[in-house]
Scaffold this motif. Structure first.
Motif, PDB file in Angstrom:
ATOM      1  N   ASN A  88      48.171  28.983  46.032  1.00  0.00           N
ATOM      2  CA  ASN A  88      47.822  30.534  44.872  1.00  0.00           C
ATOM      3  C   ASN A  88      47.700  31.225  45.164  1.00  0.00           C
ATOM      4  N   THR A  89      48.222  32.474  44.505  1.00  0.00           N
ATOM      5  CA  THR A  89      47.897  33.786  44.767  1.00  0.00           C
ATOM      6  C   THR A  89      47.438  34.384  42.789  1.00  0.00           C
ATOM      7  N   ILE A  90      46.909  35.251  42.473  1.00  0.00           N
ATOM      8  CA  ILE A  90      47.077  35.610  41.393  1.00  0.00           C
ATOM      9  C   ILE A  90      46.372  37.106  41.107  1.00  0.00           C
ATOM     10  N   TYR A  91      47.036  37.035  40.520  1.00  0.00           N
ATOM     11  CA  TYR A  91      47.102  39.393  40.613  1.00  0.00           C
ATOM     12  C   TYR A  91      46.770  39.670  39.096  1.00  0.00           C
ATOM     13  N   SER A  92      45.728  40.523  39.446  1.00  0.00           N
ATOM     14  CA  SER A  92      45.200  41.233  38.012  1.00  0.00           C
ATOM     15  C   SER A  92      45.295  42.730  38.144  1.00  0.00           C
ATOM     16  N   ARG A  93      46.276  42.805  37.430  1.00  0.00           N
ATOM     17  CA  ARG A  93      46.877  44.629  37.234  1.00  0.00           C
ATOM     18  C   ARG A  93      46.089  45.952  36.921  1.00  0.00           C
ATOM     19  N   ALA A  94      45.094  45.609  36.701  1.00  0.00           N
ATOM     20  CA  ALA A  94      44.013  46.464  35.770  1.00  0.00           C
ATOM     21  C   ALA A  94      42.884  46.541  36.767  1.00  0.00           C
ATOM     22  N   ILE A 100      42.989  38.698  26.026  1.00  0.00           N
ATOM     23  CA  ILE A 100      44.027  39.097  26.895  1.00  0.00           C
ATOM     24  C   ILE A 100      43.995  38.475  28.223  1.00  0.00           C
ATOM     25  N   PRO A 101      45.259  37.882  29.027  1.00  0.00           N
ATOM     26  CA  PRO A 101      45.989  37.476  29.748  1.00  0.00           C
ATOM     27  C   PRO A 101      46.224  38.771  30.958  1.00  0.00           C
ATOM     28  N   PHE A 102      45.020  39.076  31.747  1.00  0.00           N
ATOM     29  CA  PHE A 102      44.867  39.958  32.530  1.00  0.00           C
ATOM     30  C   PHE A 102      45.449  39.722  34.055  1.00  0.00           C
ATOM     31  N   ALA A 103      45.438  38.976  34.411  1.00  0.00           N
ATOM     32  CA  ALA A 103      46.367  38.422  36.132  1.00  0.00           C
ATOM     33  C   ALA A 103      47.596  37.308  35.241  1.00  0.00           C
ATOM     34  N   ARG A 104      47.869  37.254  36.844  1.00  0.00           N
ATOM     35  CA  ARG A 104      49.269  36.252  36.448  1.00  0.00           C
ATOM     36  C   ARG A 104      49.123  35.189  38.385  1.00  0.00           C
ATOM     37  N   THR A 105      49.595  33.684  38.390  1.00  0.00           N
ATOM     38  CA  THR A 105      49.135  33.095  39.277  1.00  0.00           C
ATOM     39  C   THR A 105      51.117  33.167  40.221  1.00  0.00           C
ATOM     40  N   ILE A 106      51.033  33.559  40.768  1.00  0.00           N
ATOM     41  CA  ILE A 106      52.054  33.312  41.764  1.00  0.00           C
ATOM     42  C   ILE A 106      52.245  32.242  43.135  1.00  0.00           C
ATOM     43  N   ASN A 107      53.666  31.445  42.636  1.00  0.00           N
ATOM     44  CA  ASN A 107      52.914  30.288  43.426  1.00  0.00           C
ATOM     45  C   ASN A 107      53.756  30.759  45.077  1.00  0.00           C
ATOM     46  N   ASP A 127      44.243  46.082  39.898  1.00  0.00           N
ATOM     47  CA  ASP A 127      44.914  46.217  41.241  1.00  0.00           C
ATOM     48  C   ASP A 127      44.881  44.709  42.609  1.00  0.00           C
ATOM     49  N   HIS A 128      44.382  43.704  42.031  1.00  0.00           N
ATOM     50  CA  HIS A 128      43.296  43.666  43.127  1.00  0.00           C
ATOM     51  C   HIS A 128      44.434  41.730  42.847  1.00  0.00           C
ATOM     52  N   THR A 129      44.777  41.198  44.507  1.00  0.00           N
ATOM     53  CA  THR A 129      45.146  39.885  44.587  1.00  0.00           C
ATOM     54  C   THR A 129      44.214  38.848  44.959  1.00  0.00           C
ATOM     55  N   GLU A 130      44.162  38.476  44.283  1.00  0.00           N
ATOM     56  CA  GLU A 130      43.021  36.954  45.264  1.00  0.00           C
ATOM     57  C   GLU A 130      43.806  35.910  45.363  1.00  0.00           C
ATOM     58  N   GLU A 131      43.457  35.458  47.211  1.00  0.00           N
ATOM     59  CA  GLU A 131      44.199  33.819  47.552  1.00  0.00           C
ATOM     60  C   GLU A 131      43.683  33.073  47.344  1.00  0.00           C
ATOM     61  N   LEU A 132      43.740  31.599  47.095  1.00  0.00           N
ATOM     62  CA  LEU A 132      43.811  30.170  46.804  1.00  0.00           C
ATOM     63  C   LEU A 132      43.824  29.479  47.735  1.00  0.00           C
ATOM     64  N   TRP A 133      42.988  29.498  48.937  1.00  0.00           N
ATOM     65  CA  TRP A 133      43.269  28.360  49.881  1.00  0.00           C
ATOM     66  C   TRP A 133      43.153  26.901  49.567  1.00  0.00           C
ATOM     67  N   VAL A 134      43.750  26.179  49.997  1.00  0.00           N
ATOM     68  CA  VAL A 134      43.353  24.841  50.504  1.00  0.00           C
ATOM     69  C   VAL A 134      41.859  24.543  51.049  1.00  0.00           C
ATOM     70  N   ALA A 135      40.711  24.723  50.303  1.00  0.00           N
ATOM     71  CA  ALA A 135      39.440  24.275  50.501  1.00  0.00           C
ATOM     72  C   ALA A 135      38.633  23.173  51.343  1.00  0.00           C
ATOM     73  N   ASP A 136      37.769  23.551  51.466  1.00  0.00           N
ATOM     74  CA  ASP A 136      36.935  22.351  52.374  1.00  0.00           C
ATOM     75  C   ASP A 136      36.308  21.767  51.027  1.00  0.00           C
ATOM     76  N   VAL A 137      36.064  20.128  51.485  1.00  0.00           N
ATOM     77  CA  VAL A 137      35.715  19.502  50.252  1.00  0.00           C
ATOM     78  C   VAL A 137      34.467  18.709  50.517  1.00  0.00           C
ATOM     79  N   LYS A 138      33.442  18.116  49.836  1.00  0.00           N
ATOM     80  CA  LYS A 138      32.622  17.186  50.358  1.00  0.00           C
ATOM     81  C   LYS A 138      32.658  15.820  50.575  1.00  0.00           C
TER      82      LYS A 138
END
Length: 443
Positions: free
Chosen positions: A191-197, A271-278, A199-210
């Motif tokens: 997933n990516t999460i884009y915040s307009r306020a 307030i929804p400040f970001a949106r998820t983009i698959n 102008d930042h995009t956070e990327e969510l990758w498959v993470a390492d798990v325990k």
């Protein structure tokens, strides 16, 4: 006397008029502050401006005048959503005064994690070796990630997993991503999460798990019209990657991460400040919900999932164990113990242990099955593989020694019994090995 009463009446009327005007003005001033926050932070600027214009028109008509705090909050929330259709966007009334006067000790205790409603309602292993997990929400702390590790460890024995999102209202995107990561081996962008306020995009990758990942286990996700936000995120992500079958009802339709802001007089706005983009669909489930693969009432979803999972559990199990059984059968049929067949069995046992399908003691039991059924060469290959997989296990070496003893290779038997004693000098395995050594030397 009449004049005095008349004067008092005028004063009261004037006071009520001033109070009412002030109250109305106070509501409008709060709305104006909310409008500033909305235009600065809401994920869609055009919708924020359109909503603010709508609110301006309502304020001119006195729509929000003379409303109690609760009625004001309800009305404003409804009007905010008329334009945006965003279920995450909401206006909240002040908390009741009594809440701030609670006993300090009681409040502290109630805030401890052990006294809050648990994220994990329960999990169990059902008929046909199907795992069932019921999650209430996705908590955002390290403790919640540890809970996921715990339940996924217990689900290692499951040949199919049902995850219940029917009563899950959402939560932390990080925790959603962590649970999703248990079902993928590849380093995929989920997933990516884009915040307009900002102008930042956070990327969510498959993470390492325990824990041990389950990239092939069949997964079924149950949904209802209550399923919302983070619960939809998990369902949508797993569905879009072909890792789960979604069964149940169309979900609530809220895909925007939300942040709370304080306003005058104790009011608040979310307030929804970001949106998820698959990355697969290039969109999300906002306003439309997650569409189930199998649409059925929420009350019947679990039973439907059980029927499907029971069939797929057998297929999943066989896909892992059939190759090993085929190789072992070929060895018995051809009476061969070539290096190639040894390597083949070892590789298959490696896969089975890495995926949590089998463990050291179960491999040991498999070896003894062949040993007790007069198939010592096959048993030997299995025991040798076990010592390669678990070189620090005294029990594995003790069993290997016993298999050599069955083949009347006393020299090798002595070597490995001594190794078992060295690894477990004071334990039960070492004691057994010493007894066997004494018996061999006395013969």
């Amino acid at each position: 006397m009449k004049q005095t009463v008349l004067q008092k009446s005028k004063i009261v009327i004037a006071f009520l008029f001033v109070t009412t005007s002030f109250f109305a003005q106070s509501n409008n001033e709060i709305i104006k502050e909310a409008q500033k926050l909305l235009e600065k932070n809401y994920i869609f600027l055009d919708k924020a401006k359109e909503t603010n214009a709508h609110l301006d028109a309502l304020m001119k008509k006195g729509f929000f005048d003379n409303r109690s705090p609760k009625d004001f909050a309800k009305a404003l929330t409804q009007e905010l959503r008329k334009i945006t259709k965003d279920k995450h966007l909401r206006f909240l009334s002040p908390r009741p005064p009594g809440q701030s006067k609670k006993d300090t000790k009681a409040s502290f205790i109630q805030n401890l994690s052990r006294y809050r409603p648990p994220m994990l309602r329960g999990f169990k292993l059902m008929k046909s070796n199907i795992g069932y997990i019921d999650l209430a929400f996705f908590g955002g702390s390290e403790e919640h990630l540890e809970k996921i590790d715990q339940v996924m460890n217990d689900m290692l024995v499951a040949d199919a997993i049902i995850i219940d999102m029917r009563r899950n209202g959402g939560g932390s995107p990080t925790t959603v991503n962590y649970l999703s990561s248990y079902f993928f081996n590849e380093k995929l962008l989920l997933n990516t999460i884009y915040s307009r306020a900002n102008d930042h995009t956070e990327e969510l990758w498959v993470a390492d798990v325990k824990g041990v990942k389950r990239p092939k286990v069949p997964v079924y996700i149950l949904t209802s019209d209550y399923t919302f936000s983070g619960a939809e995120d998990f369902s949508y992500t797993m569905q879009s990657r072909g890792r789960a079958t979604v069964i149940g009802e169309v979900t609530g339709g809220g895909a925007h991460p939300t942040r709370g802001f304080s306003l005058p007089n104790g009011f608040r706005i979310a307030i929804p400040f970001a949106r998820t983009i698959n990355p697969v669909t290039k969109t999300n489930w906002e306003g439309v919900g997650v569409q189930p693969d199998i649409k059925i009432s929420a009350s019947k979803a679990l039973e439907k999932a059980k029927i499907l999972a029971s069939t797929q559990a057998v297929t999943f199990r066989d896909s892992f164990f059939e190759p090993l059984e085929k190789t072992l059968t070929t060895i018995e049929k051809n009476k061969t113990t070539s290096q190639a067949s040894k390597n083949d069995i070892y590789k298959q046992l490696v896969l089975l242990t890495q995926t949590g399908m089998i463990n050291e003691s179960e491999i040991n039991a498999m070896g003894y099955y062949y040993l007790q059924n007069n198939k010592p060469q096959t048993a030997l290959i299995i025991f040798e593989s076990n010592t390669q997989l678990f070189p620090d296990s005294a029990n594995a070496w003790d069993s290997l020694a016993e298999s050599y003893l069955g083949l009347e290779n006393k020299e090798k038997a002595v070597e490995y019994y001594e190794k078992a004693i060295e690894m477990d000098p004071k334990g039960g395995v070492g004691e057994n090995a010493r007894g066997m050594l004494k018996r061999i030397k006395s013969q």
